[in-house]
Design a protein around this motif. Structure first.
Motif, PDB file in Angstrom:
ATOM      1  N   MET A  15      -7.180  -2.246  -1.311  1.00  0.00           N
ATOM      2  CA  MET A  15      -7.437  -2.773  -0.129  1.00  0.00           C
ATOM      3  C   MET A  15      -8.571  -3.384   0.251  1.00  0.00           C
ATOM      4  SD  MET A  15      -6.044   0.500   1.565  1.00  0.00           S
ATOM      5  CE  MET A  15      -5.787  -0.014   3.462  1.00  0.00           C
ATOM      6  N   THR A  16      -9.656  -3.394  -0.707  1.00  0.00           N
ATOM      7  CA  THR A  16     -10.880  -4.076  -0.048  1.00  0.00           C
ATOM      8  C   THR A  16     -11.451  -4.860  -1.220  1.00  0.00           C
ATOM      9  OG1 THR A  16     -11.778  -2.140  -1.393  1.00  0.00           O
ATOM     10  CG2 THR A  16     -11.691  -1.806   1.013  1.00  0.00           C
ATOM     11  N   LYS A  17     -11.044  -4.900  -2.439  1.00  0.00           N
ATOM     12  CA  LYS A  17     -11.555  -5.765  -3.385  1.00  0.00           C
ATOM     13  C   LYS A  17     -10.584  -7.252  -3.523  1.00  0.00           C
ATOM     14  CE  LYS A  17     -14.910  -5.911  -7.023  1.00  0.00           C
ATOM     15  NZ  LYS A  17     -14.879  -7.318  -7.264  1.00  0.00           N
ATOM     16  N   GLU A  30       0.893  -1.313  -0.134  1.00  0.00           N
ATOM     17  CA  GLU A  30       0.071   0.106   0.211  1.00  0.00           C
ATOM     18  C   GLU A  30       0.992   1.459   0.242  1.00  0.00           C
ATOM     19  OE1 GLU A  30      -2.990  -2.603   2.658  1.00  0.00           O
ATOM     20  OE2 GLU A  30      -2.323  -0.812   3.639  1.00  0.00           O
ATOM     21  N   TYR A  60     -13.333  13.205  -2.888  1.00  0.00           N
ATOM     22  CA  TYR A  60     -13.132  11.858  -2.642  1.00  0.00           C
ATOM     23  C   TYR A  60     -14.614  11.099  -1.828  1.00  0.00           C
ATOM     24  CZ  TYR A  60     -10.819   7.252  -1.359  1.00  0.00           C
ATOM     25  OH  TYR A  60     -10.441   5.904  -1.416  1.00  0.00           O
ATOM     26  N   THR A  91     -17.052  -9.976  -2.831  1.00  0.00           N
ATOM     27  CA  THR A  91     -15.567  -9.824  -2.975  1.00  0.00           C
ATOM     28  C   THR A  91     -15.223  -8.380  -2.362  1.00  0.00           C
ATOM     29  OG1 THR A  91     -16.179  -8.820  -5.185  1.00  0.00           O
ATOM     30  CG2 THR A  91     -15.164 -11.100  -5.091  1.00  0.00           C
ATOM     31  N   LYS A  92     -16.171  -7.332  -2.093  1.00  0.00           N
ATOM     32  CA  LYS A  92     -15.726  -6.148  -1.806  1.00  0.00           C
ATOM     33  C   LYS A  92     -15.929  -6.040  -0.260  1.00  0.00           C
ATOM     34  CE  LYS A  92     -14.741  -2.128  -3.663  1.00  0.00           C
ATOM     35  NZ  LYS A  92     -14.221  -1.139  -2.563  1.00  0.00           N
ATOM     36  N   ALA A  93     -14.684  -6.216   0.297  1.00  0.00           N
ATOM     37  CA  ALA A  93     -14.688  -5.863   1.773  1.00  0.00           C
ATOM     38  C   ALA A  93     -14.564  -4.552   2.424  1.00  0.00           C
ATOM     39  CB  ALA A  93     -13.934  -7.033   2.332  1.00  0.00           C
ATOM     40  N   ASP A  94     -15.574  -3.710   2.064  1.00  0.00           N
ATOM     41  CA  ASP A  94     -15.209  -2.164   2.383  1.00  0.00           C
ATOM     42  C   ASP A  94     -15.526  -2.306   3.931  1.00  0.00           C
ATOM     43  OD1 ASP A  94     -15.266  -0.970  -0.132  1.00  0.00           O
ATOM     44  OD2 ASP A  94     -17.449  -0.931  -0.136  1.00  0.00           O
ATOM     45  N   LYS A 122      -7.560  -4.266  10.606  1.00  0.00           N
ATOM     46  CA  LYS A 122      -9.047  -4.764   9.868  1.00  0.00           C
ATOM     47  C   LYS A 122      -8.857  -5.910   8.801  1.00  0.00           C
ATOM     48  CE  LYS A 122     -11.822  -3.491   5.647  1.00  0.00           C
ATOM     49  NZ  LYS A 122     -11.689  -3.159   4.475  1.00  0.00           N
ATOM     50  N   LYS A 123      -7.924  -6.349   8.600  1.00  0.00           N
ATOM     51  CA  LYS A 123      -7.712  -7.453   7.580  1.00  0.00           C
ATOM     52  C   LYS A 123      -8.055  -8.651   8.841  1.00  0.00           C
ATOM     53  CE  LYS A 123      -7.375  -5.989   3.539  1.00  0.00           C
ATOM     54  NZ  LYS A 123      -7.371  -4.562   3.925  1.00  0.00           N
ATOM     55  N   LYS A 127      -5.732   2.657  -4.780  1.00  0.00           N
ATOM     56  CA  LYS A 127      -5.447   2.266  -3.230  1.00  0.00           C
ATOM     57  C   LYS A 127      -6.699   1.410  -2.617  1.00  0.00           C
ATOM     58  CE  LYS A 127      -3.447   3.491   1.061  1.00  0.00           C
ATOM     59  NZ  LYS A 127      -3.063   4.548   2.041  1.00  0.00           N
ATOM     60  N   HIS A 128      -7.841   2.135  -2.430  1.00  0.00           N
ATOM     61  CA  HIS A 128      -8.905   1.538  -1.847  1.00  0.00           C
ATOM     62  C   HIS A 128      -9.516   0.249  -2.355  1.00  0.00           C
ATOM     63  CE1 HIS A 128     -12.958   1.420   0.200  1.00  0.00           C
ATOM     64  NE2 HIS A 128     -12.220   1.715   1.350  1.00  0.00           N
ATOM     65  N   LYS A 129      -9.397   0.334  -3.800  1.00  0.00           N
ATOM     66  CA  LYS A 129      -9.857  -0.949  -4.249  1.00  0.00           C
ATOM     67  C   LYS A 129      -8.684  -2.118  -4.072  1.00  0.00           C
ATOM     68  CE  LYS A 129     -12.071  -2.703  -8.598  1.00  0.00           C
ATOM     69  NZ  LYS A 129     -12.587  -2.489  -9.906  1.00  0.00           N
ATOM     70  N   ASP A 163     -11.302   0.934   6.012  1.00  0.00           N
ATOM     71  CA  ASP A 163      -9.963   1.285   5.726  1.00  0.00           C
ATOM     72  C   ASP A 163      -9.697   2.752   5.954  1.00  0.00           C
ATOM     73  OD1 ASP A 163      -8.105  -1.215   5.229  1.00  0.00           O
ATOM     74  OD2 ASP A 163      -9.823  -1.222   3.757  1.00  0.00           O
TER      75      ASP A 163
END
Lengths: 390, 390
Positions: A222-224, A177, B316, B223-226, B160-161, A218-220, B152
């Motif tokens: 980290m999360t996808k 990251e 953002y 798949t999207k772990a927001d 978080k992970k 970056k967020h994608k 995040d």
């Protein structure tokens, strides 16, 4: 593969050459005399080639920090377990595409694996112009297979979530990251460039539109959790010979967006082509080979191996491939910018001795990176990038 | 909270009333006589109110399958540990917003928690028209806080992970995937509707454009772990009083896309408003209250509590909120369709006795769901949906 479980509770200690000789004998890997040669580039780990009993093996031990920086950049020893698990997973998916793992010791952070000598290391081959005809399409197919077979289109939903949970790899993730998305765009103290382009690097860090797109990428990342990524698929993580192409160094692996690996791989071809202009047209063609090989392989697997019933819907594959391409362009852009101006420098951009020439190439890499990040939603094929190379 | 670790290795067994009396005494939760009353709707778990020593508690034991279906639908007992962990996490984020957990027994899949009586259950209140003035904005704020603080943008990347890995909740996830995204759109044998709309339901399952959008929403959910989702935030998971609003039943919780919970909650207001037309305008207004409360709360936290440096970038937050709204509309659409025609029926759509009238309302819910799924990228505010309600 033998595994010494962490339950042994022996403490981590760094093994010197004499300790390594003792260790591999005790572990039953060698019987007689063992010759030791260090083969790592020394950035992160200690890697040795061991020779004896008429065979060779690669012995890798991690230290709890990045060697290139020192103890101020701690790195988890658990990355060795992750690497072994991921190589095993890759071996299952595509036998022969990664070194075979012979031995893992979680406590000492030691992995012993197949020696790929005399295969060429990818980055060296690209710099010398001695790359094989097949490596780019092999790498594209490798990325397609490994992401498809670890995605929700193929895997059982529970098994996939459990694999993801066992490979959180949090420390290495955090480093990715920072290295890909933070430092290159923040005029960071670790940056590296010719003094003459100081303002260009400064302006880049002040480009709010660019930084917004980097934030999204970056967020994608980290999360996808689309699929298991190698997450460090640069040309230095590839061995090549006429018979095959082998991927190694999987210690950054984690789940992430489909397009990350193929994007990073393509970026490393672009980097080499801009750094060494005599290879420019060839690298552009190889980037196309890698991408179309990815598309062909992914599409075939989608049609023949899917376990998700919705994959039979008209238009779904196209939608998924479009998103992969867009993401690949964005992540390629981040890789270009970071390799141009950030801490993880590569020889492709640094062997030119004329400072002015070297700087112009570095600037061009940075500019292409910026273009890919900003325009990724409007770039629909690699052919649109031809003008940068030919 | 007391925790009996699974290491005890006592085997799972179902506790009858006598065994429950013995259990809570041994666990030190009650000293004297205990009166037991079953309070569950009986769809999935066994839930009792225990009264004694001048206090009451809720005692919940899971069985290894869904009660409503039977042993043919196995469900993991681990959901009780997940529920306890998530309630604890929510309690930390927003004290008083969830029942306090007094006792967890992983092996017996037992959780003992605060009794929220005499608060009203949300779905009952909406059906009776006795809901409180604050519940919708409270629920919107609850969703915003719980997703922001587990995202995040706030959490340390490693923490978080690890939280995500400890809450994979694979069995319950799989059920959500089937209940929300597969069965309602596949003319499944468990479907439920008036015979007169058989063709409408059949046509829905043949609508390839709709199914493609559902496929995308399903894959994003997978798949999207927001952030940490409640993942079952319907009106039956809410208690309300003039003083506060409490969320419960977190056994489906897992990481997923930001917009899922708020979308599902809004859908349940829409469902009630279409099922009971006398409440239609009010439910539309409450949906707006929930959404704008979500936006206000999320925006304030973004500006004051973020640990991700990129959150300071202009544009953002807008980008993130736009994506949340789009996803919320899509997931609301799936909730509407499934509650209209699939296995998890709700009284809001079934208490009307006139079959023709009931069917027209069910069709309208299905149609609104279809509209939200198909048009979510073109709907930019709830105000555009006013015509469906007023």
């Amino acid at each position: 593969m033998q595994v010494n479980q962490a339950e042994d509770r022996k403490q981590y200690r760094f093994l010197d050459e004499e300790a390594i000789r003792q260790y591999v004998k005790t572990a039953g890997l060698f019987q007689g005399q063992v010759a030791i040669e260090e083969v790592s580039d020394g950035k992160i780990n200690h890697v040795y080639r061991l020779a004896g009993d008429g065979k060779t093996m690669i012995f890798k031990q991690a230290v709890p920090y990045a060697r290139v920086v020192g103890e101020s950049m701690p790195l988890p020893l658990d990355r060795v377990r992750v690497e072994a698990e991921v190589l095993k997973e890759y071996y299952r998916i595509l036998p022969g595409s990664v070194p075979e793992v012979y031995h893992l010791d979680e406590e000492l952070a030691v992995i012993v694996m197949e020696d790929m000598f005399p295969m060429q290391m990818g980055r060296t081959a690209l710099i010398n112009g001695t790359e094989t005809a097949r490596f780019a399409s092999d790498a594209g197919a490798f990325s397609a297979k490994t992401v498809f077979y670890t995605s929700d289109f193929y895997m059982d939903t529970a098994a996939k979530k459990e694999l993801n949970a066992s490979l959180t790899n949090t420390g290495m993730r955090k480093l990715t990251e920072e290295l890909h998305f933070d430092w290159p765009f923040n005029f960071h103290e670790t940056s590296h460039f010719e003094e003459g382009m100081r303002n260009d690097v400064l302006f880049l860090s002040q480009d709010q539109r660019l930084r917004l797109e980097v934030a999204k990428l970056k967020h994608k990342y980290m999360t996808k959790a689309d699929a298991l990524l190698h997450s460090d698929l640069h040309s230095g993580a590839v061995f090549m010979s006429e018979e095959k192409t082998v991927i190694f160094d999987a210690e950054f692996a984690c789940f992430g967006p489909f397009g990350f690996d193929i994007g990073q791989f393509i970026a490393n071809l672009f980097l080499n082509g801009i750094g060494l202009p005599q290879f420019s047209a060839k690298r552009y063609e190889q980037a196309r080979e890698a991408w179309y090989s990815f598309v062909d392989t992914f599409s075939t697997l989608w049609k023949t191996e899917s376990n998700e019933h919705y994959t039979q819907l008209d238009g779904y594959l196209t939608h998924v491939l479009d998103e992969i391409f867009t993401d690949a362009m964005g992540y390629a852009g981040c890789e270009l910018v970071r390799r141009a101006i950030s801490i993880a420098q590569i020889p492709d951009l640094n062997i030119e001795e004329d400072e002015r020439e070297r700087m112009e190439r570095r600037k061009k890499v940075m500019e292409l990176g910026r273009h890919l990040i900003l325009e990724r939603h409007h770039i629909h094929s690699l052919e649109e990038l031809k003008g940068w190379f030919i």
